[in-house]
Structure formats: C-alpha cells, structure tokens
Scaffold this motif. Structure first.
Motif, mmCIF file in Angstrom:
data_model
loop_
_atom_site.group_PDB
_atom_site.id
_atom_site.type_symbol
_atom_site.label_atom_id
_atom_site.label_comp_id
_atom_site.label_asym_id
_atom_site.label_seq_id
_atom_site.Cartn_x
_atom_site.Cartn_y
_atom_site.Cartn_z
ATOM 1 N N MET B 1 0.846 -1.212 0.000
ATOM 2 C CA MET B 1 0.000 0.000 0.000
ATOM 3 C C MET B 1 0.873 1.252 0.000
ATOM 4 S SD MET B 1 -3.542 0.002 0.858
ATOM 5 C CE MET B 1 -4.720 -1.147 1.533
ATOM 6 N N ASP B 19 -28.663 19.262 -3.214
ATOM 7 C CA ASP B 19 -27.894 19.086 -1.987
ATOM 8 C C ASP B 19 -26.811 18.003 -2.073
ATOM 9 O OD1 ASP B 19 -29.574 16.967 -2.106
ATOM 10 O OD2 ASP B 19 -30.113 16.988 0.025
ATOM 11 N N ALA B 22 -23.380 19.181 -0.968
ATOM 12 C CA ALA B 22 -23.287 19.277 0.495
ATOM 13 C C ALA B 22 -23.041 17.903 1.100
ATOM 14 C CB ALA B 22 -24.569 19.888 1.058
ATOM 15 N N ARG B 23 -23.680 16.873 0.554
ATOM 16 C CA ARG B 23 -23.483 15.512 1.081
ATOM 17 C C ARG B 23 -22.035 15.058 0.876
ATOM 18 N NH1 ARG B 23 -28.618 13.347 2.097
ATOM 19 N NH2 ARG B 23 -30.228 14.368 0.884
ATOM 20 N N LYS B 64 -10.566 4.630 2.087
ATOM 21 C CA LYS B 64 -11.656 4.878 3.039
ATOM 22 C C LYS B 64 -12.594 5.976 2.528
ATOM 23 C CE LYS B 64 -9.066 3.459 7.082
ATOM 24 N NZ LYS B 64 -8.512 3.784 8.386
ATOM 25 N N LYS B 67 -14.812 4.622 -0.230
ATOM 26 C CA LYS B 67 -15.884 3.754 0.271
ATOM 27 C C LYS B 67 -16.989 4.566 0.937
ATOM 28 C CE LYS B 67 -13.195 -0.442 1.315
ATOM 29 N NZ LYS B 67 -12.595 -1.153 2.468
ATOM 30 N N GLN B 68 -16.590 5.588 1.692
ATOM 31 C CA GLN B 68 -17.611 6.417 2.347
ATOM 32 C C GLN B 68 -18.444 7.148 1.294
ATOM 33 O OE1 GLN B 68 -18.524 6.234 5.351
ATOM 34 N NE2 GLN B 68 -16.807 5.126 6.257
ATOM 35 N N LYS B 71 -21.140 5.149 -0.312
ATOM 36 C CA LYS B 71 -22.326 4.865 0.500
ATOM 37 C C LYS B 71 -23.422 5.901 0.289
ATOM 38 C CE LYS B 71 -21.619 3.759 4.944
ATOM 39 N NZ LYS B 71 -20.854 3.667 6.205
ATOM 40 N N ILE B 73 -26.297 7.721 -1.333
ATOM 41 C CA ILE B 73 -27.294 7.226 -2.283
ATOM 42 C C ILE B 73 -27.150 7.931 -3.636
ATOM 43 C CG2 ILE B 73 -29.799 7.006 -2.679
ATOM 44 C CD1 ILE B 73 -28.854 5.314 -0.301
ATOM 45 N N ASP B 74 -26.810 9.217 -3.612
ATOM 46 C CA ASP B 74 -26.761 9.994 -4.850
ATOM 47 C C ASP B 74 -25.439 9.875 -5.606
ATOM 48 O OD1 ASP B 74 -29.354 11.054 -4.788
ATOM 49 O OD2 ASP B 74 -28.752 12.540 -3.297
#
Lengths: 567, 163
Positions: B1, B19, B22-23, B64, B67-68, B71, B73-74
C-alpha cells in the motif's frame, strides 16, 4: 381521482405495511393528523419526539420491520436528532417524517422552521425533502427500501405543509425490493476460509449486529456447531448465538468476559461476521487478535479495513455468506473431531474456570448483578425482550442475562444514548404484545425519557422498568473512582424523585426494595402486575463493572476487581 | 500500500440535485478529510453531474474516502484518477494593472505559459492561463512581483485519455 398529499401519505404507509406510527402533532403536520383522526393507522402519542424515534427504533429491532415516527417542523424535527443518530450508529431501519413550513416560506426563517435536511445529513442513511406532491409516493417507497436494504439505517422525509394539502392522483409505487438473495455457489473465498479453518488450531467466531439485522442467527449456529468453533459476540450481536451454549464465550471488549478477551488474544483464526470493530471491542488496535488471520464478512465495504486490517475481506450480507459456507461444509463433509479442538476448548474452559463472570455477593445490600441474575432466572425461555439504558445497567444486563434468541436484547450500542431503553421497550412491546418486555435502567438514564410513562399508561403498554438505583451516574462514577482518584465530580444523583410515588402520580404501579432477600419477591410481583410497572432496587452504591479494560489498553489486560470476587 | 501522503484526484458521478454537493463535502469534512480543489458541472446527461475533487491523503485513507462516498445514495460512481492516464488541467484568471514598466514582462510571461489576454480596459487587463497545476503555480509566481490586482483559479479537472 385526485386526493390530498396527506391522504396519499397514509395510503403509501399502508402499502408499506406500516401498522403503527409513533408521533407528536404540531402546526406543520396538522393535516396529516387530520387524516390519522380517521383511525386508518394506529398512532401512539409519545410525550417527546426523541421518545417517538427510540420507540420506532425499538419496534424495528424487536420486529425486524421498519419503524416509523412522525413529528412536526422546527423543534419537533430537531428533537428527533438523537434518536436518528442512535439508529444510524446501530444500523436500525426507521423512517422519520418531519413536518416543514410551506415551500414558499422555506429559507425565510419562518416560525418553527429548521433545515432538518441539513441537520440530519450526517446522521441519516439518506434524507429527502418532498417538494412536489407528485413525488410523494415514489419517495416514500424509496425511503423504506433504503432504510431496510444493504446495511440498514434511518431515513428522514421532510414534508412541507403545502405539499400535504396539494392534490394528486394516488398510484401505488412500482418500486420493489429485490428478491431475497438465492443461495449462491460457494465463492473462491469460501474455499479459502474452509482451508484456513481446516488448518487453524484456535479458531474463533466474532459475530456482531450484522447477524441480527441480516436474520442469520440460524446460519451462524449451524456453522459454529458443525465446526465446533467458539463464539463471542459484540453487544449488538447478543442473542444471535445462544448464551447458554457451551461454545458461547460472552461479550468481548472493555467490559467483556475474561475468556472472550483471552480467546481473541490467543486465537489463530478469527472469523468476523457483521461487526465493525468498534473501539470498545478492540481496545488497543495494535494488539487486537495479534496472533490471528482475520476473515471479515460485512455487507458494508466501508467497514472493512476501516479500523482493523483484514486478511480475507468478504463483502456480503451475513446470511448469504454463511449459507454458502455451510453448503460448502456439507458438500465437503467437513467434520471436526473432539481431539482437534481439545487443546483450544480446554484452554478456554480453563479461563472460564479461573475467571468466571462474578461479583461479591451480599446479604446486606442488593448487588445490581444479583437483580439481573434473578430476573434471568424468572424470565428465561425466550419469551422476554430486554432493553437497556446506557452505562453500568447496560453492561450488567449484557453480562448477567443470557440471551438465547436474536432480537431479544435491545441496547444503544454505538451512540450510547441514555434514555433509549424505556421508549425502545414501548416500541418492542407494540411489536410483540404477548412478550414480557423489561427495561433495565439506571436511576440517571430513566430520568432522560421519564415522560413516556404517560404514554405507557395511556395505551396500557405493560412494560416493566427495573431501576438499578445507586444514586450515581454509575459508569462515570466508576471512571472517576478508577482514573480520577475518586473525585466524584457531578455524578451524585441522590436528588432524584421517589420513583414509587412518581409511578403512582403517572398512574402506574411502583415497588421498591433495598433488601437482597426481597429482590425475587419484588420482581415476581412486578412482572405479574398488569400494566406498566416501576421496580426501584436500591443497590450497592459504589459497585463497579468488571472485568474492565482501560480505555485504549490491550484487551488481554483486564482489571478484574478484588480477587475474592473470583469464586 | 502506498503510504505517501500526496494529492489525489477523485472523479465522482452524482445525481444532479441541489444538496448532493453538500453531502459529498460533508462526508469528507465530517470525517476529517480536507478538499483541496473542487470542480462541478453537469455531464452529457443533464441528470448526472461530475464532481472532480482533490485531497491530500495516503492510499489507505483514500480508499476509506472512496468507500464512504460510495455509501451516499446519490453517488453513482467514484474513480480514482490519480493512477490513471489522464489529461489534467487547471485554469487561472489574473487581473493586472499594466504600466510602462511591467508591460513587456507580462507579455513575456503570457507567451511562456501560452496564456492570452481576455479583456483590456484602459490600463487593466485580465489574463487567462491554463495548464498543469505546476505551470499555473509557476505563472502565478512570475506574475506576482509585477502587481496582481486579483485572481481566480478553477481547481483541477481531469479526464481519462482513453475509455
């Protein structure tokens, strides 16, 4: 035929199979409440919006279905935040509907306006504001789908008042969940795990909340029994594997059993299922399971390699992964002889004998652990759901009650929310009217949502509250005792109400005792008294939860309390 | 890595909704990651936007972050452009006051960095320069002593060279 947005909302909720809503009315949702007045869906009027969300959460945990809460705009919405964050950290499927000021007033700092979308963005799985009535049906079915799919979580839908009054056709949404996953052929990784399991001398299963959320308890048991692998489980996973099974090790971590922590530190293979390696479980990361190869099955890829580096990552829901693995075990006719496990299980039995879960018994003062043990003896058998508050009461409930079935232990794991247990018990009782639901509480926690006593009385919800009353915020006091030279800064809670009188004032029954000899009698009376009951046990004031791993310390280094505790 | 902390470029395909930015920003900010540069606009499909952002991170941290972001939805797709063959550009607009003393130097710098004068109003001009981030830095360094009024930079955009 066109109908109002508020009517569409009710129709859509019915289509989702919602049978109860926990809520609190207000100006922005008055049109929805006007629809609920027709009695088409059961509504439970809570006494604080936080209680509504915890109740929906408790309902979801106990039933496996999506819980629903409905509140008004502004403070109604902002009062839900703790409940939502709680469900978020524990991955609980709930949908929270908040009222909002009319679309024309959004952004004007109107009366009871808050940007609840902005406020809850980081603590929901997703949130929506419905700006047009035509989007309502689709949004609701999408929200329910998001809440329960993959790694579940809370979803919030913000409903401006004018949208609830706008007219539209109602057409049931065609949005559908995917079919339940079919058993898949074993993957390469399943073969790899099988090889590792064949070679391992000291294998261990660490299971988490993912097993309960994924309904995989049966599959977990099958695998553990067939491979004779001992099981430890996080707080969130209690009940997935029987607490009375010889392969059961209890909970690991900060207040885990000695033998679970020792097993983690000595295992050479750890199969982790639906657990996210919280710091309360791992202690010091560098020494956690330091001798083990780690397999990690999780439906959420972001949980893998987040805190602990994984040797074999498997992104899957626990049920599919375990089914496929169990299938492989069968095909390969995998068996483990007693001889193969003798050394490892013998080592574990030695730890269990040397340092069992224990405490100093007393005839003079009630030990809180004794209350839980007695409660367990009186209520074992799977017809009881235990909820907890947070702190010492929660840890003793996790240690001294044995959970044999999933969805019977409901506790705020990730957020650690005092005030969770009682409203959650109300939700769980509505999901299971025939079960006994007991909230194990502390005298501090119970006061955080005590107002819900009125809810329990109004709807005759027969939740039993067991208060382990030590007159302290016990867990903080314990830290102050152990790490701050007994400087008990602001943890004395002796100025509390008389809980028996309080029960009577609210219209329920209250019992109190400070005598060990009366514990069983009070529990029996409390449990058999119809309706909600408070049982106030005046317990030893300065009892500590042991074993204890120092915050940030390695989990094999435990403080066990005084040695004569070991019996 | 790869443990080296360096600038990483992520390209995100997201729903074109108010939005979403913002997410995305909240997901990085809330977990303690900093966005260095950010570019957003619609793609060929008006329902989809492309966000190109850069952050300084080592490889495990970047994974990381990816991956976040996945998650959300958009968020439809996250691509790490750092490791790919890409064309990478940043654009800068610089407003300067021209004097008899600096005119020749400004002209030379514009020429060196293949920039151009976009407007010329009296003695004020706005210069446009685009290029790799390092070139933009150098151009800025060269222009600074000649008296910059104000400037604006787009942050990095990048595109894979082939499909």
């Amino acid at each position: 035929m066109k109908i109002k947005g508020s009517q569409i909302l009710i129709q859509a909720l019915k289509q989702e199979g919602v049978d109860v809503i926990f809520g609190y009315p207000g100006g922005a949702v008055i049109d929805i409440y006007d629809e609920l007045h027709k009695g088409n869906i059961r509504h439970i009027l809570v006494r604080h919006e936080q209680g509504a969300v915890h109740a929906a959460d408790g309902y979801a945990r106990a039933s496996g279905k999506v819980g629903v809460a409905l509140v008004t705009s502004g403070p109604g919405a902002s009062n839900t935040v703790t409940g939502i964050a709680n469900a978020h950290l524990d991955s609980i499927p709930i949908v929270v509907f908040t009222g909002q000021v009319p679309t024309s007033l959004i952004g004007t700092d109107a009366f009871q306006e808050v940007d609840i979308i902005g406020i809850t963005r980081p603590c929901t799985k997703h949130n929506f504001q419905v700006r047009r009535v035509e989007e309502l049906t689709r949004t609701i079915s999408e929200a329910f789908h998001i809440a329960r799919s993959d790694r579940p979580g809370p979803v919030l839908i913000d409903l401006p008042k004018d949208v609830m009054n706008a007219m539209a056709e109602y057409t049931p949404s065609s949005f559908r969940d995917e079919e339940e996953p079919q058993p898949r052929p074993p993957s390469k990784k399943a073969f790899q795990v099988l090889d590792m399991l064949s070679e391992a001398k000291n294998p261990l299963i660490l299971s988490g909340g993912g097993i309960i959320l994924g309904g995989a308890s049966q599959e977990l048991r099958e695998m553990a029994w067939r491979t004779k692998t001992p099981v430890t489980s996080t707080l969130m996973g209690l009940g997935a594997f029987p607490g009375t099974d010889p392969l059961w090790l209890g909970m690991p971590g900060m207040h885990g059993t000695y033998y679970a922590n020792m097993a983690i530190s000595h295992c050479d293979l750890m199969i982790t299922l639906g657990c996210r390696f919280d710091d309360r479980v791992t202690g010091k990361i560098d020494t956690f399971a330091r001798n083990a190869k780690i397999v990690h099955v999780d439906v959420d890829p972001s949980s893998i390699n987040k805190n602990v580096m994984i040797d074999v990552p498997i992104v899957s829901d626990c049920k599919s992964a375990l089914r496929s693995f169990n299938q492989l075990l069968k095909e390969k006719n995998f068996t483990v002889t007693g001889d193969q496990r003798r050394e490892w299980l013998g080592l574990i039995d030695g730890w269990k004998r040397d340092v069992p879960l224990s405490y100093c018994r007393s005839d003079e003062v009630i030990k809180p652990q004794f209350v839980i043990e007695t409660l367990y003896e009186l209520t074992r058998g799977g017809n009881t759901i235990i909820t907890t508050e947070v702190g010492q009461n929660q840890m003793w409930a996790a240690q001294f009650y044995k959970y044999d079935y999933p969805n019977t232990f409901l506790s705020s794991g990730g957020l650690g929310t005092m005030g969770y247990g009682f409203p959650a018990a109300i939700g769980a009782q509505l999901a299971h009217p025939d079960k006994l639901v007991v909230d194990i509480a502390g005298d501090g926690s119970i006061q955080m949502n005590i107002q819900e006593l009125a809810t329990a009385v109004q709807y005759k919800i027969p939740v039993k509250i067991v208060i382990l009353n030590n007159g302290y915020l016990g867990m903080v006091r314990q830290w102050q005792e152990l790490f701050y030279e007994k400087r008990y800064s602001h943890t004395d809670m002796t100025h509390a109400p008389d809980f028996v009188k309080l029960a009577e004032a609210y219209g329920l029954t209250g019992f109190r005792t400070g005598k060990p000899a009366e514990v069983e009698k009070v529990l029996r009376r409390g449990i058999s008294t119809p309706g909600p009951v408070i049982m106030d046990f005046q317990v030893a004031r300065e009892e500590c939860v042991y074993p204890m791993v120092k915050p940030g310390g390695p989990i094999h280094e435990m403080t066990l309390g005084s040695r004569e505790m070991v019996n | 890595m790869e443990r080296e902390k360096k600038e990483r470029i992520l390209s995100l395909l997201v729903s074109n909704k108010p939005d979403v930015l913002a997410r995305v920003a909240g997901t990085l900010g809330g977990r303690g990651y900093n966005i260095e540069t950010l570019c957003v606009d619609a793609t060929l499909d008006p329902k989809v936007s492309k966000i190109i952002l850069t952050t300084i991170a080592d490889q495990p941290t970047l994974t990381k972050i990816e991956k976040q972001l996945m998650k959300l939805i958009d968020v439809q797709k996250v691509t790490d452009l750092t490791k790919m063959a890409t064309v990478m550009r940043e654009m800068m607009l610089v407003r300067m006051r021209l004097t008899d003393k600096n005119k020749a130097d400004v002209a030379l710098i514009i020429d060196t960095f293949r920039g151009r004068v976009v407007t010329l109003n009296g003695d004020h001009c706005v210069i446009e320069i685009s290029g790799m981030r390092e070139e933009i830095e150098k151009a800025l360094q060269s222009l600074t002593p000649l008296g910059i009024d104000d400037m604006a930079r787009t942050g990095i955009i990048a595109l894979e060279r082939t499909k």
